[in-house]
Design an enzyme around this catalytic site. Sequence first.
Site, PDB file in Angstrom:
ATOM      1  N   ALA A  11       0.815  -1.218   0.000  1.00 52.40           N
ATOM      2  CA  ALA A  11       0.000   0.000   0.000  1.00 52.40           C
ATOM      3  C   ALA A  11       0.843   1.260   0.000  1.00 52.40           C
ATOM      4  O   ALA A  11       1.907   1.309   0.611  1.00 52.40           O
ATOM      5  CB  ALA A  11      -0.913   0.013   1.226  1.00 52.40           C
ATOM      6  N   CYS A  12       0.339   2.283  -0.694  1.00 46.89           N
ATOM      7  CA  CYS A  12       0.942   3.620  -0.600  1.00 46.89           C
ATOM      8  C   CYS A  12      -0.207   4.620  -0.554  1.00 46.89           C
ATOM      9  O   CYS A  12      -1.367   4.230  -0.618  1.00 46.89           O
ATOM     10  CB  CYS A  12       1.894   3.902  -1.760  1.00 46.89           C
ATOM     11  SG  CYS A  12       1.109   4.150  -3.350  1.00 46.89           S
ATOM     12  N   GLY A  13       0.077   5.876  -0.450  1.00 48.76           N
ATOM     13  CA  GLY A  13      -0.951   6.896  -0.273  1.00 48.76           C
ATOM     14  C   GLY A  13      -2.099   6.787  -1.260  1.00 48.76           C
ATOM     15  O   GLY A  13      -3.261   6.747  -0.880  1.00 48.76           O
TER      16      GLY A  13
END
Lengths: 98, 145
Positions: A11-13
């Site tokens: 996951a990232c922003g």
Amino acid sequence: MSNSKIQIVVACGSGVATSTIAADAVKELLTELGIQNYNLVKTSMTELPNMVDSTDVILTTNNYKTDEKPCLNIMGFVTGINEEKLKSQLAEIFLNLK
Amino acid sequence: MLKQFVHDNLVFLDKEYKDFEDVLSHVMKTLINENYAEKDFEEALLIREKEFPTGLQLDGYAVAIPHGGSQYVKQDFISMVTLKNPIFMNRMDNPEESLAIDILFIIGFGKSDTHLQCLKQLMGLIQDPKVIEDLRKGTSIMSVL
């Protein structure tokens, strides 16, 4: 565990850029480790809480922490800083799950 | 590969801005006029930066890679902004911490997966202190790609 696929979430922003780069590095590492039995999905930090239950490993480029599942910050795959150390930490997590 | 997304009209050198909002509002003019992004891209990026900052602490310097709002991107692009004086932005892997940023790469990609090689190339570039120093001195980004 041995018969089911390792479920990995990266996951990232926004689930767009950094997770794409990081996910690719994770896949390379899995190949190096000879692990083929996995399912890797990318997501955003907003969606991540909904996926925690169904995943085995949580990897993020943000400051996410949980005690529920093995969780690691894989920012090093994006910046290249401490990448080798990160690889060995991640390898340990994967090999423990295999 | 990066060359197809980095265009001269999206490179802004040695500019003076007070914060990220200021940077973005200037870059947006070109993005809208040249049909790279819709107006809503601006707000999407500001919200995203607030919730999930994009400052990267590299080896001895810091770079920001604002991105997001993919639904408002009309043509994929990478815009580079170098600053005369650094602005403060928060750190991606530790949002509590702020970094003095003097170079930004604003990334507008409609879909990410097809651009993996391009993003990797950009990250390689960002990690090279020599390249960053050259870019700050005004060396054309085209010549380092």
